[in-house]
Scaffold this motif. Structure first.
Motif, mmCIF file in Angstrom:
data_model
loop_
_atom_site.group_PDB
_atom_site.id
_atom_site.type_symbol
_atom_site.label_atom_id
_atom_site.label_comp_id
_atom_site.label_asym_id
_atom_site.label_seq_id
_atom_site.Cartn_x
_atom_site.Cartn_y
_atom_site.Cartn_z
ATOM 1 N N THR A 36 0.805 -1.229 0.000
ATOM 2 C CA THR A 36 0.000 0.000 0.000
ATOM 3 C C THR A 36 0.836 1.276 0.000
ATOM 4 O O THR A 36 0.284 2.368 0.070
ATOM 5 N N ASN A 37 2.151 1.147 -0.078
ATOM 6 C CA ASN A 37 3.011 2.329 -0.007
ATOM 7 C C ASN A 37 3.457 2.735 -1.408
ATOM 8 O O ASN A 37 4.199 2.002 -2.066
ATOM 9 N N PRO A 38 3.036 3.916 -1.903
ATOM 10 C CA PRO A 38 3.404 4.335 -3.265
ATOM 11 C C PRO A 38 4.897 4.565 -3.445
ATOM 12 O O PRO A 38 5.412 4.465 -4.560
ATOM 13 N N VAL A 39 5.607 4.872 -2.359
ATOM 14 C CA VAL A 39 7.051 5.116 -2.447
ATOM 15 C C VAL A 39 7.775 3.861 -2.926
ATOM 16 O O VAL A 39 8.686 3.931 -3.759
ATOM 17 N N TYR A 40 7.370 2.709 -2.418
ATOM 18 C CA TYR A 40 8.056 1.469 -2.774
ATOM 19 C C TYR A 40 7.941 1.192 -4.274
ATOM 20 O O TYR A 40 8.918 0.816 -4.929
ATOM 21 N N TYR A 41 6.744 1.373 -4.815
ATOM 22 C CA TYR A 41 6.542 1.113 -6.244
ATOM 23 C C TYR A 41 7.270 2.146 -7.107
ATOM 24 O O TYR A 41 7.817 1.809 -8.161
ATOM 25 N N SER A 42 7.280 3.397 -6.672
ATOM 26 C CA SER A 42 7.966 4.434 -7.441
ATOM 27 C C SER A 42 9.472 4.185 -7.473
ATOM 28 O O SER A 42 10.116 4.315 -8.522
ATOM 29 N N ASP A 43 10.043 3.823 -6.328
ATOM 30 C CA ASP A 43 11.475 3.507 -6.293
ATOM 31 C C ASP A 43 11.791 2.294 -7.167
ATOM 32 O O ASP A 43 12.802 2.266 -7.882
ATOM 33 N N LEU A 44 10.937 1.282 -7.094
ATOM 34 C CA LEU A 44 11.126 0.102 -7.939
ATOM 35 C C LEU A 44 11.067 0.494 -9.410
ATOM 36 O O LEU A 44 11.882 0.033 -10.227
ATOM 37 N N SER A 45 10.132 1.373 -9.748
ATOM 38 C CA SER A 45 10.007 1.851 -11.123
ATOM 39 C C SER A 45 11.280 2.553 -11.579
ATOM 40 O O SER A 45 11.756 2.347 -12.705
ATOM 41 N N PHE A 46 11.844 3.383 -10.708
ATOM 42 C CA PHE A 46 13.078 4.095 -11.051
ATOM 43 C C PHE A 46 14.214 3.114 -11.334
ATOM 44 O O PHE A 46 14.990 3.296 -12.278
ATOM 45 N N CYS A 47 14.304 2.070 -10.520
ATOM 46 C CA CYS A 47 15.359 1.070 -10.729
ATOM 47 C C CYS A 47 15.189 0.367 -12.071
ATOM 48 O O CYS A 47 16.169 0.148 -12.802
ATOM 49 N N TYR A 48 13.961 0.009 -12.400
ATOM 50 C CA TYR A 48 13.708 -0.622 -13.699
ATOM 51 C C TYR A 48 14.026 0.343 -14.845
ATOM 52 O O TYR A 48 14.552 -0.062 -15.886
ATOM 53 N N LEU A 49 13.713 1.620 -14.653
ATOM 54 C CA LEU A 49 14.029 2.621 -15.676
ATOM 55 C C LEU A 49 15.530 2.664 -15.930
ATOM 56 O O LEU A 49 15.983 2.695 -17.086
ATOM 57 N N LYS A 50 16.306 2.656 -14.868
ATOM 58 C CA LYS A 50 17.758 2.698 -15.006
ATOM 59 C C LYS A 50 18.308 1.423 -15.637
ATOM 60 O O LYS A 50 19.366 1.443 -16.273
ATOM 61 N N GLN A 51 17.590 0.323 -15.471
ATOM 62 C CA GLN A 51 17.996 -0.946 -16.067
ATOM 63 C C GLN A 51 17.430 -1.130 -17.479
ATOM 64 O O GLN A 51 17.591 -2.193 -18.079
ATOM 65 N N LYS A 52 16.744 -0.098 -17.976
ATOM 66 C CA LYS A 52 16.163 -0.105 -19.331
ATOM 67 C C LYS A 52 15.057 -1.147 -19.489
ATOM 68 O O LYS A 52 14.761 -1.584 -20.611
ATOM 69 N N GLU A 53 14.437 -1.516 -18.385
ATOM 70 C CA GLU A 53 13.283 -2.416 -18.446
ATOM 71 C C GLU A 53 12.028 -1.552 -18.401
ATOM 72 O O GLU A 53 11.375 -1.401 -17.364
ATOM 73 N N MET A 54 11.684 -0.979 -19.551
ATOM 74 C CA MET A 54 10.688 0.085 -19.606
ATOM 75 C C MET A 54 9.277 -0.395 -19.251
ATOM 76 O O MET A 54 8.524 0.325 -18.588
ATOM 77 N N ALA A 55 8.905 -1.576 -19.690
ATOM 78 C CA ALA A 55 7.557 -2.073 -19.403
ATOM 79 C C ALA A 55 7.362 -2.265 -17.900
ATOM 80 O O ALA A 55 6.320 -1.889 -17.339
ATOM 81 N N LYS A 56 8.361 -2.827 -17.241
ATOM 82 C CA LYS A 56 8.273 -3.018 -15.793
ATOM 83 C C LYS A 56 8.299 -1.677 -15.065
ATOM 84 O O LYS A 56 7.620 -1.504 -14.042
ATOM 85 N N ALA A 57 9.077 -0.736 -15.592
ATOM 86 C CA ALA A 57 9.129 0.594 -14.977
ATOM 87 C C ALA A 57 7.761 1.265 -15.047
ATOM 88 O O ALA A 57 7.284 1.851 -14.068
ATOM 89 N N ARG A 58 7.113 1.161 -16.192
ATOM 90 C CA ARG A 58 5.790 1.776 -16.356
ATOM 91 C C ARG A 58 4.764 1.117 -15.431
ATOM 92 O O ARG A 58 3.956 1.797 -14.788
ATOM 93 N N GLU A 59 4.798 -0.200 -15.373
ATOM 94 C CA GLU A 59 3.839 -0.920 -14.533
ATOM 95 C C GLU A 59 3.970 -0.501 -13.068
ATOM 96 O O GLU A 59 2.964 -0.242 -12.384
ATOM 97 N N ALA A 60 5.199 -0.419 -12.579
ATOM 98 C CA ALA A 60 5.406 -0.049 -11.175
ATOM 99 C C ALA A 60 5.012 1.405 -10.921
ATOM 100 O O ALA A 60 4.430 1.729 -9.875
ATOM 101 N N ALA A 61 5.328 2.305 -11.870
ATOM 102 C CA ALA A 61 4.971 3.720 -11.698
ATOM 103 C C ALA A 61 3.457 3.902 -11.680
ATOM 104 O O ALA A 61 2.921 4.681 -10.876
ATOM 105 N N LEU A 62 2.760 3.206 -12.556
ATOM 106 C CA LEU A 62 1.299 3.305 -12.586
ATOM 107 C C LEU A 62 0.687 2.747 -11.302
ATOM 108 O O LEU A 62 -0.319 3.270 -10.805
#
Length: 465
Positions: free
Chosen positions: A326-352
């Motif tokens: 239930t914590n949006p911070v955790y998903y946003s941080d996870l999204s940032f990590c995926y973004l840096k790893q160029k895993e764009m689909a996973k980054a988008r899913e976590a950010a949403l």
């Protein structure tokens, strides 16, 4: 504080030598000119922390106090210096410098508020001009020595030894008055006065464990223990009347945010070789037992993310999400990590997912904006980035991507404007002015954008930042 006394006197040397024959040194315009002169030098000699989370925390605390006491927010600036010494100082004109070495010693933003309130008091009480004739006796060589020392207190003290008698005139009365007004400012700003007391305790502990790094106070400067006792008497009387349970709940809610700041500040420390050392440094035992496992995974993830160890961070964030979805911070941080790893689909899913939990969570909007930019969806990128900018106009990446997006759209005026904003946030005022002047020539005269550009230009010229 020690370094504050040294640095302020150095600035005043420059100011008095330049202006004392033509203007009254206590006028606000001269105060601002002195501050600008020092800042111009400081930008050349100091390294500054530019992580948006750290900068935002310091600005939020500082400006909350500024607004609460009725001071002008646009005349104050808070800068975080990358320097291991635990210090902070103010200079004429409302420029307050906080060392990240000091932030690393604090336990809460309440302590940070205590530090900042004290420095604001020096500015508001005009301590820089209490004895201008004596200050004018200092020579400009002291300025260079202090600046080039880069925060090495022992070095600066030796370099200015010839003028020590003059410097000491500023300490006793002004420091006591600054403490007194800091207590008032904290109450007005909604912070606990205990923050100033806790700050003194943190610094005393540091001195005891690192005696070789901080020399004793000079003889006529009030000792830290004496100042601590005076503040303690005030705080004790106030706390008797306060709702202790309410205060503890308030501090508990802030604890996680401050631990994140500490994780960011220490994420590049090579001494942090293993997780046990990291958790010990972050004092994980301060969390209640029922929260501790979750906080361990979260803060380790934050350290790994900020130090570029994205694969390790991803593992930690998945672990903490298993504990709390239930914590949006955790998903946003996870999204940032995926973004840096160029895993764009996973980054988008976590950010949403982060935005589904908190619609206005700014970091998630920034990530979506970057993803849309990389996908060529310029309008969608601008929508998310400008939404983020409305809440945090100091984020470098937002201004950077907006400049590129408007460049793609052929809007040269906005491209130049956001380029100027990017340079300004990165403490490069000359480059910022160049871009903003270019934007001024491109924007339709008397348009809302034109007036925004003019406001930025005027502020940089007036403030030096």
């Amino acid at each position: 504080m020690r370094f504050y006394i040294l640095i302020v006197c150095a600035v005043l040397t420059f100011g008095c030598a330049t202006y004392q024959t033509t203007k009254k040194v206590e006028t606000p315009s001269v105060s601002k000119e002195m501050g600008r002169a020092f800042v111009a030098e400081a930008l050349q000699h100091y390294r500054f922390v530019k992580d948006p989370e750290v900068v935002s925390m310091v600005n939020r605390v500082g400006y909350q106090i500024i607004r609460s006491i009725g001071a002008n927010p646009s005349s104050y600036h808070f800068l975080v210096v990358q320097e291991s010494q635990p210090n902070a100082f103010a200079i004429p004109g409302g420029y307050i410098f906080v060392f990240d070495g000091l932030l690393a010693q604090l336990s809460s933003d309440e302590e940070l508020a205590g530090v900042i309130a004290h420095e604001i008091a020096h500015v508001e009480r005009n301590h820089f001009f209490k004895d201008a004739k004596k200050v004018a006796a200092l020579d400009i060589a002291t300025i260079a020595a202090i600046l080039l020392a880069g925060g090495n207190i022992a070095t600066t003290a030796i370099a200015g030894a010839a003028n020590i008698d003059v410097r000491l005139q500023f300490s006793r009365e002004n420091e006591a008055e600054a403490d007194n007004y800091a207590l008032r400012y904290l109450k007005q700003g909604g912070y606990s006065t205990k923050g100033l007391l806790d700050f003194f305790d943190s610094l005393i502990r540091y001195e005891r464990f690192n005696p070789q790094l901080i020399p004793a106070y000079m003889s006529t400067h009030p000792g830290l223990e004496n100042r601590r006792d005076t503040v303690s008497n005030y705080v004790t009387r106030e706390m008797i009347q306060a709702d202790q349970e309410f205060i503890e709940r308030k501090l508990a809610l802030k604890r996680q945010d401050w631990k994140r700041i500490l994780a960011i500040l220490n994420s590049h420390d090579q001494k942090w070789k293993d997780e046990a050392a990291i958790l010990s440094q972050l004092k994980i035992d301060e969390f209640p037992i029922e929260e501790r496992d979750e906080m361990k995974e979260y803060l380790l993830g934050a350290v790994y993310m900020k130090s570029g160890r994205f694969n390790e961070a991803i593992v930690k964030y998945h672990s903490v999400i298993e504990r709390n979805r239930t914590n949006p911070v955790y998903y946003s941080d996870l999204s940032f990590c995926y973004l840096k790893q160029k895993e764009m689909a996973k980054a988008r899913e976590a950010a949403l997912q982060s935005l589904s939990l908190m619609e206005n969570y700014i970091p998630a909007h920034i990530i979506i904006g970057i993803l849309e930019h990389d996908s060529g969806n310029t309008n969608e990128s601008i929508e998310h980035l400008e939404r983020a900018l409305n809440s945090d106009h100091e984020d470098q990446s937002v201004n950077y991507y907006l400049a590129m997006d408007y460049g793609k759209k052929g809007d040269s005026a906005r491209e130049a404007f956001y380029s100027g904003r990017y340079f300004r946030v990165n403490l490069m005022p000359e480059k910022a002015l160049n871009e903003l002047n270019r934007a001024q020539g491109l924007a339709p005269e008397n348009s809302p954008l034109y007036f925004r550009i003019m406001s930025e230009i005027e502020e940089i010229k007036r403030e030096g930042l």
